[in-house]
Design an enzyme around this catalytic site. Structure first.
Site, PDB file in Angstrom:
ATOM      1  N   THR A  29       0.868  -1.169   0.000  1.00  0.00           N
ATOM      2  CA  THR A  29       0.000   0.000   0.000  1.00  0.00           C
ATOM      3  C   THR A  29       0.906   1.219   0.000  1.00  0.00           C
ATOM      4  OG1 THR A  29      -1.476  -1.230   1.500  1.00  0.00           O
ATOM      5  CG2 THR A  29      -1.942   1.088   1.229  1.00  0.00           C
TER       6      THR A  29
ATOM      7  N   GLY B 277      -9.922  -4.511   0.823  1.00  0.00           N
ATOM      8  CA  GLY B 277      -9.225  -4.487   2.103  1.00  0.00           C
ATOM      9  C   GLY B 277      -9.526  -3.234   2.905  1.00  0.00           C
ATOM     10  N   ASP B 278      -8.594  -2.850   3.742  1.00  0.00           N
ATOM     11  CA  ASP B 278      -8.832  -1.719   4.650  1.00  0.00           C
ATOM     12  C   ASP B 278      -8.568  -0.359   4.016  1.00  0.00           C
ATOM     13  OD1 ASP B 278      -5.988  -2.527   4.719  1.00  0.00           O
ATOM     14  OD2 ASP B 278      -5.789  -0.868   6.116  1.00  0.00           O
TER      15      ASP B 278
ATOM     16  N   GLY C 160      -5.158  -6.353   5.447  1.00  0.00           N
ATOM     17  CA  GLY C 160      -6.323  -5.488   5.582  1.00  0.00           C
ATOM     18  C   GLY C 160      -7.462  -6.018   6.417  1.00  0.00           C
TER      19      GLY C 160
ATOM     20  N   ARG D   5     -12.539  -8.737  -3.768  1.00  0.00           N
ATOM     21  CA  ARG D   5     -12.148  -8.479  -2.366  1.00  0.00           C
ATOM     22  C   ARG D   5     -11.714  -7.040  -2.173  1.00  0.00           C
ATOM     23  NH1 ARG D   5      -6.994  -6.676  -0.023  1.00  0.00           N
ATOM     24  NH2 ARG D   5      -6.933  -7.440   2.129  1.00  0.00           N
TER      25      ARG D   5
END
Length: 348
Positions: free
Chosen positions: A214, A244-245, A268, A242
């Protein structure tokens, strides 16, 4: 005796009034009028797996990215502009898992996420699963500034970005050999279990880091406003769209002028469950702890006990900086109002 008792009470009262509450730590006073901190992902980043040329390339790109935002802040620009500019540098580089360097899904496509939050107003914007936006962080800013929403996803987010005049690329723009080969190695691993001796160190690194990668930035400008932003290509070999965070406000990104700004990087699913970015700000607000205390507790204690791995960068309202991670390394850099530069990769 009554007079003596009254005198003792008065003395005690004066003593209480003149006692300094608690000793101020360096983090509780103003450190920097403005500052900026960035990350390029956390994971199994080991010097033994890094060539001198690649290490230099990462260091130079991290420095370029942090200086880009720093120059904006130094000249009185907003923290949001600084965050966008710094993240653009990393999104445009194939070195990082964001934008041009985004990893591949199981279907061999690139699906990118990003988010932004301003601490002055708690305004925020995010996109998830975009496939054509050159700079997803700019799409998140458009959502924040020019829509009634916080999070847009998929084809709708791509269409919104196009309508707002953002630079749209053919999906082939995001292809890089390095990321595609990494996907193939992971797919091969799924098909056949190899003996450990048959794997190279780089192969192992691919498997371990499939959940990581990231970029992010947090900036404090001269007006005291904090902005945090995060951008990613997500998890290598991810399925079923999917997410993630990174595009989740409170998990991957959070900013509040009363406390701090945070950008997360790591596995995440655990950052979402732990609402990691917001938890750091909440500890500062409700427990009255310092930035360093809050980041250490959330990452080294709470996240680790949960089973999560990764890290954060954070910047508080006084310009104090925190890098906190429980992995072998994290690409990171920072600059303060004195122009002092820090660029690091490994855990030290």
């Amino acid at each position: 005796m009554k007079y003596l008792t009254s005198l003792l009470i008065a003395v005690a009262f004066v003593s209480c009034k003149t006692t300094v509450p608690k000793e101020e730590t360096k983090e509780e006073i103003q450190q920097n009028e403005f500052a900026i901190v960035i990350h390029g992902g956390a994971g199994t980043i080991l010097k033994k797996n890094m060539t001198p040329e690649l290490e230099k390339a990462y260091q130079e790109k991290l420095e370029e990215a942090v200086r880009k935002g720093y120059d904006i802040l130094k000249n009185g620009g907003s923290s949001t502009k600084a965050v966008e500019a710094s993240i653009h540098v990393m999104e445009n580089s194939p070195l990082f898992n964001a934008g041009k360097g985004a990893v591949f899904t199981n279907a061999e496509t690139n699906e990118m996420d990003a988010s932004i939050m301003e601490g002055a107003t708690l305004n925020a914007g995010a996109v998830a699963g975009v496939k054509t936006v050159k700079n997803p962080i700019s799409a998140a800013i458009e959502v924040m500034n020019n829509s009634n929403h916080v999070l847009l996803s998929g084809a709708g987010a791509d269409q919104f970005s196009k309508e707002k005049g953002l630079e749209i690329m053919d999906p082939s723009y995001f292809y890089t050999d390095r990321r595609f080969k990494s996907l193939q190695r992971i797919k091969d691993k799924e098909k056949t279990e190899l003996d450990h001796d048959e794997k190279t160190a780089f192969y192992d690194s691919d498997i371990k880091n499939s959940k990581f990668g990231t970029v992010g930035c947090v900036a404090l400008d001269k007006n005291g406003n904090i902005t945090a932003g995060t951008s990613t290509g997500g998890m290598t070999n991810k399925r079923w769209n999917r997410i993630g965070d990174s595009p989740i406000i409170g998990a991957g990104t959070y900013a509040n002028n009363n406390t701090c700004g945070v950008s997360s990087t790591g596995w995440g699913e655990y950052f979402i469950r732990g609402v990691v970015a917001h938890d750091i700000a909440a500890q500062m607000e409700y427990k009255n702890v310092t930035l360093k205390e809050a980041t250490h507790d959330v990452i080294q204690n709470k996240l680790t006990k949960l089973g999560g791995t990764g890290g954060i960068i954070a910047l508080d309202k006084n310009g104090n900086i925190s890098f906190e991670f429980n992995t072998a390394g994290m690409y990171r850099a920072s600059m303060n109002d004195k122009g002092e530069l820090i660029v690091k990769i490994y855990k030290e």
